[in-house]
Structure formats: structure tokens, C-alpha cells
Design a protein around this motif. Structure first.
Motif, PDB file in Angstrom:
ATOM      1  N   GLU A   1       1.046  -1.149  -0.110  1.00 19.71           N
ATOM      2  CA  GLU A   1      -0.072  -0.033   0.115  1.00 19.71           C
ATOM      3  C   GLU A   1       0.860   1.286   0.028  1.00 19.71           C
ATOM      4  O   GLU A   1       0.870   1.908   1.055  1.00 19.71           O
TER       5      GLU A   1
ATOM      6  N   GLU B   1       2.180   4.590  -2.904  1.00 16.21           N
ATOM      7  CA  GLU B   1       2.132   5.306  -4.159  1.00 16.21           C
ATOM      8  C   GLU B   1       3.252   4.855  -5.132  1.00 16.21           C
ATOM      9  O   GLU B   1       2.709   4.347  -6.331  1.00 16.21           O
TER      10      GLU B   1
ATOM     11  N   ARG C   1       1.987   1.577  -6.425  1.00 16.08           N
ATOM     12  CA  ARG C   1       0.642   1.505  -7.331  1.00 16.08           C
ATOM     13  C   ARG C   1       0.911   2.363  -8.851  1.00 16.08           C
ATOM     14  O   ARG C   1       0.317   1.654  -9.657  1.00 16.08           O
ATOM     15  N   ALA C   2       1.790   3.129  -8.881  1.00 18.16           N
ATOM     16  CA  ALA C   2       2.134   3.815 -10.072  1.00 18.16           C
ATOM     17  C   ALA C   2       2.741   2.708 -10.982  1.00 18.16           C
ATOM     18  O   ALA C   2       2.436   2.659 -12.263  1.00 18.16           O
TER      19      ALA C   2
ATOM     20  N   ILE D   1      -0.092   0.036 -12.197  1.00 17.22           N
ATOM     21  CA  ILE D   1      -0.931   0.605 -13.321  1.00 17.22           C
ATOM     22  C   ILE D   1      -0.092   0.596 -14.336  1.00 17.22           C
ATOM     23  O   ILE D   1      -0.685   0.194 -15.570  1.00 17.22           O
TER      24      ILE D   1
ATOM     25  N   SER E   1      -2.429  -5.009   1.804  1.00 16.17           N
ATOM     26  CA  SER E   1      -3.930  -4.720   1.706  1.00 16.17           C
ATOM     27  C   SER E   1      -4.673  -5.840   2.578  1.00 16.17           C
ATOM     28  O   SER E   1      -5.838  -5.437   3.174  1.00 16.17           O
TER      29      SER E   1
ATOM     30  N   PRO F   1      -4.866  -1.220  -8.352  1.00 18.36           N
ATOM     31  CA  PRO F   1      -4.047  -0.105  -7.743  1.00 18.36           C
ATOM     32  C   PRO F   1      -4.689   1.166  -8.155  1.00 18.36           C
ATOM     33  O   PRO F   1      -4.194   2.143  -7.490  1.00 18.36           O
ATOM     34  N   GLY F   2      -5.527   1.330  -9.097  1.00 15.71           N
ATOM     35  CA  GLY F   2      -6.078   2.619  -9.394  1.00 15.71           C
ATOM     36  C   GLY F   2      -7.314   2.424  -9.965  1.00 15.71           C
ATOM     37  O   GLY F   2      -7.621   1.595 -10.862  1.00 15.71           O
ATOM     38  N   ASP F   3      -7.916   3.553 -10.294  1.00 13.94           N
ATOM     39  CA  ASP F   3      -9.286   3.692 -11.046  1.00 13.94           C
ATOM     40  C   ASP F   3      -8.829   3.510 -12.666  1.00 13.94           C
ATOM     41  O   ASP F   3      -9.759   3.123 -13.248  1.00 13.94           O
ATOM     42  N   ASP F   4      -7.780   3.778 -13.046  1.00 15.71           N
ATOM     43  CA  ASP F   4      -7.472   3.802 -14.373  1.00 15.71           C
ATOM     44  C   ASP F   4      -6.743   2.580 -14.608  1.00 15.71           C
ATOM     45  O   ASP F   4      -6.056   2.562 -15.870  1.00 15.71           O
ATOM     46  N   ALA F   5      -6.528   1.638 -13.777  1.00 17.69           N
ATOM     47  CA  ALA F   5      -5.879   0.309 -14.127  1.00 17.69           C
ATOM     48  C   ALA F   5      -6.903  -0.545 -14.802  1.00 17.69           C
ATOM     49  O   ALA F   5      -7.678  -1.044 -14.174  1.00 17.69           O
TER      50      ALA F   5
END
Length: 344
Positions: free
Chosen positions: A128, A130, A133-134, A137, A200, A158-162
Motif C-alpha cells: 500500500e 504510491e 501503485r504507479a 498501473i 492490503s 491499484p487505481g481507477d485507471d488500471a
């Protein structure tokens, strides 16, 4: 020399195109013709060239599975479900063990993309932070651009756009249910042994514990929350520390069944009876839960079903550009390791 498709065609007395149709199952062929081709394949011991098929059909027949720990029965159960479902559609599962190392995980994702895997299923809790996550993605977008479906299993996107589908476990709900069970038995001093920090699954299960205590109007004693990992040794050491510090508790809730087994071991070594002196509960309903005595009260997670659901999402009719999220419910399983606290 390897047997060629042309040789199979000659043996069966058909064209190479007909052999290809029979092997791929993508075009209707007369039953008598299919039987001749299959007999020729058996007689010549013909094996389809996977690389040639990948070049021709833009598919490799490979399902890449990246696990945090292949030796852990939790991950083994999910992998068994994935492998079984993939085999039913003549796909090969390739198991990769990242050992929880994000860099190794990304290296496997890059290798599987290079081998044009039809799908990649990423199993286990995610870090968890950033930076992770980047990078995750970016890998997800790279897989999609290569035509590989990504399914996240037991972790959130990992993100809304993944891009990719998600099979998530109701970890928080299961933790609420088992904490409520202990509270309803009369326990007010409950020790909690967590999984590894910054993951997580750890966060969700600990959140459920806190939520259930708050619901009952009970405060969390932070001295009774011990951070560890998902191993038997972590459970044993955590309880040993609690006992050595003289903390008062009537129940131990562990982040998984392996941790709970370690807690049982430490309590027994200290002369505590289970559940007469201290109740113990776990999570996951692994085989360990019924191997220890008394058998563990725990939360059932349908591991093989989760693996099968991941394959279903990977090869289902859904739009590869959209994200489908499936939440798998958990279930409280009450056994012999929990009872009401001793009086006096």
C-alpha cells in the motif's frame, strides 16, 4: 525430428487445413474425418507447436500466475483452482513465486508479457504505497496493450485507471464476523496478531477487528495488537511477547490459521488450556485449522472457487477495456478452539 502437421495430414488422408481445424476446434468437421485425424495424431505422437500457434493465432495458451508464496496453503489453494479451470480449456498454467517482492513480481509480469501470455493472474495482498501503485498501473496498461488480460486476485485494483478485472475477498466482513463471535461469547480482552504491515489483506482484516469492537462499544487496547507476518512462527512469538509482558487477555484472534497455530503452540507451552483459559481463532480455513487440537474456529475463504472465478473473468465474454469486480463472500466456521471466558 519432430512430427509435422503435414505428416499428420498425410497419415489421415486429409489436407493440413483440415488437421488444423480439428486441432483448434474452430470449424465444423465430419465425425469420421475428426476420428481419422485424432488417430493419426496419436500414432505419430504429434504435439502442437505452441510458438507457431501463438504466431498464427495471436494466442499462446499460457495463463501466467504470480503468487506471493507458492508454499503457503492459501496461495496453493487458489493456484489449484486456476490450474484446474485453465486445464479444462487446454491452457497451460505457469506458476511464478514472487516471495512478496514487488520487484520480482514486476519482473515476472514483464516476462509473461514477453511470452504473450493469454492472461496473467496476480494473486495475494499488494503493498500500500504510491510508488508501487504507479508501477502496477503501468504494468497493467502494458499487458493490455499486448493483448494480455490481467486479473487481480485477493487484492484491490491499484487505481481507477488500471485496466484488468478483480476477484476480491470480503476480508473485512469475515473479520467482523469472527470478532463478533468472540464478543458474543463474552470476551472483552481480545489480542489480535496481524499480518505484515502495509499489505492490503492485513489492513482489511485488522479494520474488521476494530470495526466489530467499536460496534460492541469496546475500545481497542493497542498493547494487545501485535504486528507480525502470516507465519506460524510469527503467531508463536507474538503470544510469547504478550505473555512475557504480563498482558491480560482471554482470546487471541490471528490474521490467518498458520498464525493461530503458532499462538496455540505458545499458549500450550505456557501451560494455558484452549479454550478453557484462552480462546483462539484464525482466518482462511486452511487444512491447518483441523490439524491442530482443538480444531480452530476460523473464517472460510473458498480458495479454489476464487481461482476458478479468476480464470472465468480472464476468458469470459467481458470487454477487455472494462473492469469487472467480483467480491467472494467469507463464512464463519465455529469449532472447538473458542468458548466463553473462564470466570474468576
Amino acid at each position: 525430428m519432430p512430427v509435422t502437421l503435414v505428416e499428420v495430414a498425410a497419415r489421415a488422408g486429409v489436407s493440413p487445413a483440415t488437421v488444423s481445424r480439428v486441432l483448434n476446434g474452430n470449424y465444423p468437421v465430419a465425425e469420421s474425418t475428426r476420428q481419422r485425424v485424432e488417430e493419426a495424431v496419436r500414432e505419430l505422437d504429434y504435439v502442437v507447436n505452441a510458438h507457431a500457434r501463438a504466431l498464427l493465432h495471436a494466442t499462446s495458451g499460457i495463463v501466467g500466475v504470480v503468487l506471493n508464496d507458492a508454499s503457503d496453503p492459501f496461495f496453493a489453494g487458489i493456484a489449484r483452482g486456476i490450474q484446474g479451470a485453465a486445464a479444462e480449456t487446454s491452457r497451460l498454467s505457469v506458476i511464478c513465486n514472487s516471495e512478496g517482492d514487488p520487484e520480482q513480481e514486476f519482473a515476472f509480469l514483464d516476462l509473461l508479457r514477453g511470452h504473450r501470455a493469454d492472461a496473467v493472474i496476480l494473486v495475494g495482498a499488494a503493498p500500500e504505497d504510491e510508488e508501487y501503485r504507479a508501477a502496477a498501473i503501468a504494468r497493467a496498461k502494458g499487458l493490455r496493450s499486448s493483448g494480455t488480460r490481467l486479473v487481480l486476485c485477493g487484492r484491490p485494483a491499484p487505481g481507477d485507471d488500471a485496466p484488468g478485472d478483480v476477484v476480491t475477498i470480503d476480508n473485512e466482513g469475515g473479520s467482523i464476523a469472527i470478532t463478533r463471535h468472540l464478543v458474543e461469547l463474552g470476551h472483552r480482552r481480545i489480542a489480535y496478531v496481524t499480518g505484515p504491515d502495509g499489505r492490503s489483506t492485513t489492513t482489511a482484516r485488522l479494520a474488521g477487528f476494530r470495526a466489530a469492537l467499536a460496534e460492541a462499544g469496546l475500545a481497542v487496547d493497542e498493547n494487545l495488537v501485535v504486528h507480525g507476518d502470516f507465519s506460524r512462527q510469527a503467531g508463536r512469538e507474538a503470544v510469547e511477547r504478550l505473555l512475557a509482558a504480563g498482558h491480560d487477555f482471554t482470546a487471541v484472534l490471528a490474521a490467518n490459521d498458520l498464525v493461530a497455530a503458532g499462538a496455540v503452540s505458545a499458549l500450550r507451552a505456557a501451560g494455558r488450556s484452549i479454550p478453557d483459559d484462552v480462546s483462539v481463532a484464525g482466518y482462511d480455513n486452511l487444512p491447518t485449522a483441523v490439524d491442530v487440537w482443538p480444531n480452530l474456529t476460523t473464517v472460510h475463504v473458498p480458495l479454489e472457487e476464487i481461482g476458478r472465478k479468476a480464470v472465468e473473468l480472464a476468458f469470459g465474454p467481458g470487454n477487455a477495456q472494462e473492469t469487472t469486480v467480483v467480491t467472494v463472500p467469507t463464512e464463519l466456521v465455529v469449532r472447538d478452539s473458542t468458548a466463553g471466558p473462564a470466570t474468576g
